[in-house]
Motif scaffolding. Structure first.
Motif, PDB file in Angstrom:
ATOM      1  N   GLN A   1      37.643  50.589  46.687  1.00 32.17           N
ATOM      2  CA  GLN A   1      38.820  51.485  46.817  1.00 32.17           C
ATOM      3  C   GLN A   1      40.117  50.178  46.640  1.00 32.17           C
ATOM      4  O   GLN A   1      39.992  49.191  46.663  1.00 32.17           O
ATOM      5  N   VAL A   2      41.196  50.916  46.402  1.00 34.77           N
ATOM      6  CA  VAL A   2      42.347  50.032  46.026  1.00 34.77           C
ATOM      7  C   VAL A   2      42.818  49.536  47.568  1.00 34.77           C
ATOM      8  O   VAL A   2      43.010  50.029  48.568  1.00 34.77           O
ATOM      9  N   GLN A   3      43.231  48.251  47.207  1.00 29.98           N
ATOM     10  CA  GLN A   3      43.711  47.401  48.501  1.00 29.98           C
ATOM     11  C   GLN A   3      44.791  46.558  48.111  1.00 29.98           C
ATOM     12  O   GLN A   3      44.750  45.991  47.102  1.00 29.98           O
ATOM     13  N   LEU A   4      45.842  46.490  48.926  1.00 34.16           N
ATOM     14  CA  LEU A   4      47.133  45.992  48.744  1.00 34.16           C
ATOM     15  C   LEU A   4      47.215  45.083  50.067  1.00 34.16           C
ATOM     16  O   LEU A   4      47.183  45.617  51.073  1.00 34.16           O
ATOM     17  N   VAL A   5      47.106  43.760  50.160  1.00 33.47           N
ATOM     18  CA  VAL A   5      47.104  42.908  51.217  1.00 33.47           C
ATOM     19  C   VAL A   5      48.316  42.098  51.176  1.00 33.47           C
ATOM     20  O   VAL A   5      48.346  41.290  50.454  1.00 33.47           O
ATOM     21  N   GLU A   6      49.164  42.327  52.305  1.00 32.65           N
ATOM     22  CA  GLU A   6      50.302  41.547  52.491  1.00 32.65           C
ATOM     23  C   GLU A   6      49.986  40.059  53.359  1.00 32.65           C
ATOM     24  O   GLU A   6      49.309  40.192  53.970  1.00 32.65           O
ATOM     25  N   CYS A  22      51.706  39.913  48.064  1.00 35.84           N
ATOM     26  CA  CYS A  22      50.952  40.971  48.095  1.00 35.84           C
ATOM     27  C   CYS A  22      49.755  40.962  46.876  1.00 35.84           C
ATOM     28  O   CYS A  22      50.198  41.162  45.950  1.00 35.84           O
ATOM     29  N   THR A  23      48.450  40.723  47.571  1.00 37.71           N
ATOM     30  CA  THR A  23      47.519  40.677  46.613  1.00 37.71           C
ATOM     31  C   THR A  23      46.958  42.075  46.563  1.00 37.71           C
ATOM     32  O   THR A  23      46.422  42.418  47.367  1.00 37.71           O
ATOM     33  N   ALA A  24      46.779  42.265  45.159  1.00 35.17           N
ATOM     34  CA  ALA A  24      46.237  43.807  44.852  1.00 35.17           C
ATOM     35  C   ALA A  24      44.514  43.501  44.407  1.00 35.17           C
ATOM     36  O   ALA A  24      44.256  42.692  43.711  1.00 35.17           O
ATOM     37  N   SER A  25      43.711  44.570  44.847  1.00 35.67           N
ATOM     38  CA  SER A  25      42.549  44.674  44.084  1.00 35.67           C
ATOM     39  C   SER A  25      42.104  46.071  43.856  1.00 35.67           C
ATOM     40  O   SER A  25      42.764  47.081  44.523  1.00 35.67           O
ATOM     41  N   ARG A  26      41.391  46.412  42.950  1.00 40.80           N
ATOM     42  CA  ARG A  26      40.940  47.340  42.304  1.00 40.80           C
ATOM     43  C   ARG A  26      42.255  48.125  41.509  1.00 40.80           C
ATOM     44  O   ARG A  26      41.873  49.453  40.953  1.00 40.80           O
TER      45      ARG A  26
END
Length: 125
Positions: A1-6, A22-26
């Protein structure tokens, strides 16, 4: 699933600086328009800055000249450099991704597909 982590939030004195990441995955942020929002206690979430796929940027009037939104496509990371911070800018800061963002509605929460969990910024002496 998409993740945005601040990350990068914390406590700072008035007039100080912080840089949020903000690092994004997927998802690949170069194919999305991205935004930063903040929410103070008891207030609605409000748009702070946005960067479109063509790298053009928009800012809320209250932060123009002090905040800078940028991104590193290789790192798949969005940034918000915040300078001259004010106590009233205390709150949770969220990053968000949009696949259909329009210039006139970049502050609208409904324009964003994905949201991070937020990071706390406290500006206090």
């Amino acid at each position: 699933q998409v993740q945005l982590v601040e990350s990068g939030g914390g406590s700072v004195q008035p007039g100080g600086s912080l840089r949020l990441s903000c690092t994004a995955s997927r998802i690949t942020i170069s194919t999305y328009s991205m935004g930063w929002f903040r929410q103070a206690p008891g207030n609605e979430r409000e748009g702070v800055a946005a960067i479109f796929r063509d790298d053009s940027t928009r800012y809320a009037d209250s932060v123009k000249g002090r905040f800078t939104i940028s991104k590193d496509n290789n790192a798949n990371t969005l940034y918000l450099q915040m300078n001259s911070l004010k106590p009233e800018e205390t709150g949770m800061y969220y990053c968000a991704a949009s696949s259909w963002l329009f210039d006139g509605t970049w502050k609208s929460l409904s324009q964003y597909n994905y949201w991070g969990q937020g990071d706390q910024v406290t500006v206090s002496s």
